[in-house]
Design an enzyme around this catalytic site. Structure first.
Site, PDB file in Angstrom:
ATOM      1  N   ARG A  58     153.013 109.573 -31.660  1.00 51.47           N
ATOM      2  CA  ARG A  58     152.720 108.180 -31.288  1.00 51.47           C
ATOM      3  C   ARG A  58     153.966 107.509 -30.684  1.00 51.47           C
ATOM      4  O   ARG A  58     153.903 106.750 -29.735  1.00 51.47           O
ATOM      5  CB  ARG A  58     152.270 107.360 -32.503  1.00 51.47           C
ATOM      6  N   GLN A  88     149.117  93.101 -35.410  1.00 56.68           N
ATOM      7  CA  GLN A  88     148.812  94.246 -36.280  1.00 56.68           C
ATOM      8  C   GLN A  88     149.338  95.525 -35.634  1.00 56.68           C
ATOM      9  O   GLN A  88     149.293  96.591 -36.225  1.00 56.68           O
ATOM     10  CB  GLN A  88     147.303  94.373 -36.464  1.00 56.68           C
ATOM     11  N   ASN A  89     149.822  95.395 -34.399  1.00 56.54           N
ATOM     12  CA  ASN A  89     150.253  96.584 -33.666  1.00 56.54           C
ATOM     13  C   ASN A  89     151.655  97.003 -34.072  1.00 56.54           C
ATOM     14  O   ASN A  89     152.513  96.166 -34.344  1.00 56.54           O
ATOM     15  CB  ASN A  89     150.221  96.316 -32.160  1.00 56.54           C
ATOM     16  N   VAL A  90     151.874  98.310 -34.051  1.00 56.61           N
ATOM     17  CA  VAL A  90     153.196  98.833 -34.409  1.00 56.61           C
ATOM     18  C   VAL A  90     154.008  99.149 -33.159  1.00 56.61           C
ATOM     19  O   VAL A  90     155.132  99.626 -33.250  1.00 56.61           O
ATOM     20  CB  VAL A  90     153.077 100.058 -35.340  1.00 56.61           C
ATOM     21  N   HIS A 106     151.952  95.136 -39.724  1.00 60.66           N
ATOM     22  CA  HIS A 106     151.738  96.522 -40.156  1.00 60.66           C
ATOM     23  C   HIS A 106     152.908  97.438 -39.841  1.00 60.66           C
ATOM     24  O   HIS A 106     152.747  98.649 -39.791  1.00 60.66           O
ATOM     25  CB  HIS A 106     150.438  97.057 -39.530  1.00 60.66           C
ATOM     26  N   SER A 173     139.250  94.214 -34.146  1.00 61.80           N
ATOM     27  CA  SER A 173     137.889  94.285 -34.684  1.00 61.80           C
ATOM     28  C   SER A 173     137.729  93.377 -35.903  1.00 61.80           C
ATOM     29  O   SER A 173     136.619  93.186 -36.397  1.00 61.80           O
ATOM     30  CB  SER A 173     137.566  95.730 -35.068  1.00 61.80           C
TER      31      SER A 173
HETATM   32  N1  APR Z   1     141.106  94.173 -24.262  1.00 59.37           N
HETATM   33  C1  APR Z   1     140.872  93.490 -25.423  1.00 59.37           C
HETATM   34  N2  APR Z   1     140.273  94.039 -26.489  1.00 59.37           N
HETATM   35  C2  APR Z   1     139.914  95.332 -26.413  1.00 59.37           C
HETATM   36  C3  APR Z   1     140.133  96.118 -25.251  1.00 59.37           C
HETATM   37  C4  APR Z   1     140.757  95.474 -24.141  1.00 59.37           C
HETATM   38  N3  APR Z   1     141.012  96.123 -22.987  1.00 59.37           N
HETATM   39  N4  APR Z   1     139.650  97.370 -25.479  1.00 59.37           N
HETATM   40  C5  APR Z   1     139.162  97.372 -26.741  1.00 59.37           C
HETATM   41  N5  APR Z   1     139.313  96.149 -27.308  1.00 59.37           N
HETATM   42  C6  APR Z   1     138.932  95.678 -28.651  1.00 59.37           C
HETATM   43  C7  APR Z   1     137.773  96.399 -29.305  1.00 59.37           C
HETATM   44  O1  APR Z   1     136.532  95.837 -28.864  1.00 59.37           O
HETATM   45  C8  APR Z   1     138.028  96.122 -30.782  1.00 59.37           C
HETATM   46  O2  APR Z   1     137.422  94.912 -31.196  1.00 59.37           O
HETATM   47  O3  APR Z   1     140.016  95.897 -29.508  1.00 59.37           O
HETATM   48  C9  APR Z   1     139.550  95.976 -30.851  1.00 59.37           C
HETATM   49  C10 APR Z   1     140.251  97.134 -31.500  1.00 59.37           C
HETATM   50  O4  APR Z   1     139.864  97.222 -32.832  1.00 59.37           O
HETATM   51  P1  APR Z   1     140.488  98.302 -33.821  1.00 59.37           P
HETATM   52  O5  APR Z   1     140.516  99.625 -33.144  1.00 59.37           O
HETATM   53  O6  APR Z   1     139.784  98.192 -35.116  1.00 59.37           O
HETATM   54  O7  APR Z   1     142.030  97.812 -33.950  1.00 59.37           O
HETATM   55  P2  APR Z   1     142.662  96.696 -34.901  1.00 59.37           P
HETATM   56  O8  APR Z   1     141.689  95.593 -35.154  1.00 59.37           O
HETATM   57  O9  APR Z   1     143.970  96.348 -34.306  1.00 59.37           O
HETATM   58  O10 APR Z   1     142.886  97.517 -36.226  1.00 59.37           O
HETATM   59  C11 APR Z   1     143.492  96.867 -37.315  1.00 59.37           C
HETATM   60  O11 APR Z   1     143.590  98.906 -38.574  1.00 59.37           O
HETATM   61  O12 APR Z   1     144.015 101.201 -38.638  1.00 59.37           O
HETATM   62  C12 APR Z   1     144.504  99.958 -38.918  1.00 59.37           C
HETATM   63  O13 APR Z   1     146.725  99.340 -39.226  1.00 59.37           O
HETATM   64  C13 APR Z   1     145.805  99.670 -38.230  1.00 59.37           C
HETATM   65  O14 APR Z   1     146.615  97.610 -37.275  1.00 59.37           O
HETATM   66  C14 APR Z   1     145.487  98.467 -37.374  1.00 59.37           C
HETATM   67  C15 APR Z   1     144.341  97.808 -38.110  1.00 59.37           C
END
Ligand code: APR
Length: 231
Positions: A58, A88-90, A106, A173
Site C-alpha cells: 500500500r 479516515q484515509n491513511v 485511522h 460509506s
Molecule cells: N468520489 C467520491 N466518492 C467515491 C468515489 C469518487 N470518485 N468513488 C467511490 N466513492 C465512495 C463510495 O460510493 C463509498 O461511499 O466512497 C465511499 C467509500 O467507502 P468505503 O470503501 O467504505 O471507505 P471509507 O468509508 O473511507 O471506509 C472507512 O473503513 O476499512 C476501514 O479504516 C478503513 O478508513 C476506512 C474505514
C-alpha cells in the site's frame, strides 16, 4: 472577526480518482485480502509478515499516486475559511495538496509505530520488515488504527465538528464508527453537505444537502460556490 470554520470528513472515495482503491466497492475484499486478516490485532498476531507485506505494498502504491482536483480544491478553501480536515484515509494526499490542518483518525501509512510504546512514532517512507525495531527494541508496526482498536483522535475531531460553521462529508460509506457518528456533533442549523456518487445511507440530520457526483467534480463545484459566496 476570524474566518468562518469548515470541518470536512473524508473517506476512501476522495482518493479513488488518484488510483487508491476504496474498501467496500469490491466484495468485501481489500486488494484481494479479507479486511480482518490484514487490519486487526488478531491478523497481526497470526501473521506479522503478511500484514507488513500488505501495508508495504500500500505504501509503495501511495508513493506513485498524486492528489486529485478534490484534494486541491479543499486546500484552496483555506483562502477564506478556517478549514480542518478529519480524514479516515491513511494516505498523505491532503497534505501533498496543501491542506494544513488534518486529523488522521485511522493513522498514517507513511509512519511506523513501536509495538511497545504507542507514542513512539517514526516517519517512514520505505518498507517495514520483520526485525525493524523502535528505540526501545520492539518490532515496528504500521501506524494504522485497526478494527477493534481505540481511535485516539476521535474526541479532538468531535470538538472540531461541534464548533464548525459548515460541515462537509466526502467519499465515505459512513459504515465505520466512531467516524461515521461525527456528523451527529454538528449544530442543528449548521449547513451540511454530502458528496458521493453512490447512494450512501445519509444520516437523518437537518440541513443536509447531497451532491451525487464523484469527488473531483462535486468538490470542485461546492468549493467554487463556497469561495464565491464569501465574495
Ligand atoms: N468520489 C467520491 N466518492 C467515491 C468515489 C469518487 N470518485 N468513488 C467511490 N466513492 C465512495 C463510495 O460510493 C463509498 O461511499 O466512497 C465511499 C467509500 O467507502 P468505503 O470503501 O467504505 O471507505 P471509507 O468509508 O473511507 O471506509 C472507512 O473503513 O476499512 C476501514 O479504516 C478503513 O478508513 C476506512 C474505514
Amino acid at each position: 472577526m476570524g474566518k468562518p470554520k469548515i470541518a470536512i470528513l473524508t473517506g476512501a472515495g476522495i482518493s479513488a480518482e488518484s488510483g487508491i482503491k476504496t474498501f467496500r466497492d469490491s466484495d468485501g475484499l481489500w486488494e484481494n485480502h479479507r479486511i480482518e486478516d490484514v487490519a486487526s490485532p488478531e491478523g497481526w498476531y497470526r501473521d506479522k509478515e503478511l500484514v507488513l507485506d500488505f501495508y508495504n505494498q500500500r505504501r509503495r502504491q501511495l508513493l506513485q499516486c498524486q492528489p486529485n482536483a478534490a484534494h486541491y480544491a479543499l486546500a484552496a478553501l483555506e483562502d477564506k475559511y478556517d478549514v480542518t480536515i478529519v480524514t479516515q484515509n491513511v494516505d498523505d494526499l491532503h497534505e501533498r495538496a496543501g491542506s494544513t490542518d488534518i486529523i488522521h483518525l485511522h493513522g498514517e501509512l507513511l509512519k511506523a509505530r513501536s509495538t511497545a510504546d504507542e507514542h513512539l512514532v517514526y516517519d517512514w517512507q520505505k518498507d517495514i520488515n520483520i526485525g525493524d525495531k523502535c528505540a526501545k527494541g520492539s518490532q515496528l508496526r504500521p501506524h494504522i488504527v485497526w478494527f477493534g482498536e481505540a481511535v485516539p483522535l476521535i474526541e479532538t475531531a468531535a470538538k472540531v465538528v461541534q464548533q464548525t460553521d459548515i460541515f462537509i462529508v466526502i467519499g465515505t460509506s459512513l459504515l465505520v464508527y466512531p467516524a461515521a457518528g461525527l456528523i451527529n456533533y454538528t449544530g442543528y442549523d449548521t449547513p451540511k453537505w454530502l458528496i458521493d456518487p453512490n447512494n450512501v445511507q445519509a444520516p437523518r440530520v437537518p440541513n443536509l444537502r447531497v451532491i451525487s457526483k464523484k469527488a473531483t467534480e462535486g468538490v470542485t463545484e461546492l468549493v467554487a460556490h463556497l469561495l464565491n459566496e464569501k465574495g
